[in-house]
Enzyme design. Sequence first.
Site, short mmCIF file in Angstrom:
data_model
loop_
_atom_site.label_atom_id
_atom_site.label_comp_id
_atom_site.label_asym_id
_atom_site.label_seq_id
_atom_site.Cartn_x
_atom_site.Cartn_y
_atom_site.Cartn_z
N GLY A 4 0.95 -1.30 0.26
CA GLY A 4 -0.14 0.02 -0.17
C GLY A 4 1.01 0.98 0.09
O GLY A 4 1.52 1.70 1.01
N VAL A 37 7.64 8.53 2.27
CA VAL A 37 8.81 7.81 2.32
C VAL A 37 8.95 6.41 3.01
O VAL A 37 9.64 5.49 2.67
CB VAL A 37 9.88 8.82 2.97
CG1 VAL A 37 9.81 8.98 4.65
CG2 VAL A 37 11.27 8.10 2.77
N CYS A 53 -10.05 3.66 9.70
CA CYS A 53 -9.64 3.61 8.50
C CYS A 53 -8.60 2.24 8.47
O CYS A 53 -8.76 1.60 7.33
CB CYS A 53 -8.70 4.58 8.03
SG CYS A 53 -8.06 4.72 6.45
N CYS A 60 -6.25 11.00 8.44
CA CYS A 60 -6.12 9.65 7.48
C CYS A 60 -6.89 10.08 6.12
O CYS A 60 -7.91 10.38 6.05
CB CYS A 60 -6.84 8.33 8.25
SG CYS A 60 -6.84 7.12 7.29
N MET A 66 -3.85 3.90 -2.87
CA MET A 66 -5.39 4.07 -2.68
C MET A 66 -5.99 5.53 -2.74
O MET A 66 -5.46 6.27 -2.03
CB MET A 66 -5.61 3.54 -1.31
CG MET A 66 -5.96 2.02 -1.24
SD MET A 66 -6.23 1.63 0.54
CE MET A 66 -4.89 2.06 1.37
#
Length: 372
Positions: free
Chosen positions: A13, A18, A104, A200, A39
Amino acid sequence: MTKRPEDTRVVVGMSGGVDSSVAALMLKEQGYDVIGIFMKNWDDTDENGVCTATEDYEDVIRVCNQIGIPYYAVNFEKQYWDKVFQYFLDEYKAGRTPNPDVMCNKEIKFKAFLEHALSLGADYLATGHYARVDRTGDEVKMLRGLDANKDQTYFLNQLTQEQLDKVMFPIGDLEKKRVRELAKEAELATATKKDSTGICFIGERNFKTFLSQYLPAQPGVMQTMDGEVKGEHDGLMYYTIGQRQGLGIGGSGDPWFVVGKDLEQNILFVEQGFHNPLLYSESISAVNISWTRPHIVGENGELTCTAKFRYRQEDHHVKVKMTGEQEAMVIFDEPVRAVTPGQAVVFYDGDECLGGGTIDDVFKDGQKLSYV
């Protein structure tokens, strides 16, 4: 792991940051069959009209091209709205302070996204979280990240045994400084990109402006517990227990802090002093409790462990008494400051994260506090 790395497909993901870039780099160097997936969970133009998701995806493409792995983008905007953002709004409406990152991770990253990764034939999903997975025993354990200052197990507390079995955290054994060094050594496009903060997937926008687009603010009275009016608040949803900033109360003496809310009368309670007794509680009720592996709680429904009530807080010794399948009373050995309904309570045994839940009500001297 029984498969050789080259026969093991890992979906990473990738956020455009970084940490996930280095996670992908490490797996590629270890010989895994790596796919990078970005995503998109939010239609996000910031206050300056910049679509940060587009910039982030461009960084993902650059990094994937540099390390030689395929990349894709997937869109979970609808799931994010239904499962995370709606919850976030409902909690604020109820006067609580939610933790959308926990939700999330539970509903999107390690559920919808994990299912998507497995549908692509992946053996594992990897992310750039600072946490570790211990597969040495019969059960998979989740351990704190080696870099104590960056450990993210607090936000991963809802992961189940089934999810942990399919998850890899490649940078969990590294300190943040080393992650940056590895990115620079490999000349990755994200090597000097600053870390994102904020909610998030929603990013670093003005929180009051953002929230007021979805929930109409209702200003009201700000007063002491004795009824002395100290000013007006902008809307209860903008304040959290223990908050000091943004109260706008002048005068001399100790600073002022939020010590309570009355949702029905729309009153914000404030008192002076960081260590004001009103900020301390002795126990909580917790809901939506999830354990990282079975049989953590004894047959008597009790557990002695440590807990965190907010991110980066020191551990507090507690006793957990289950009151239902996913409900418990959590009793603290010593009073704890600014424990806030809606936030996560996360349980630990040494380095192992045992699981967690949501703080529901907060108690002192057997009395429920007026925190909402």
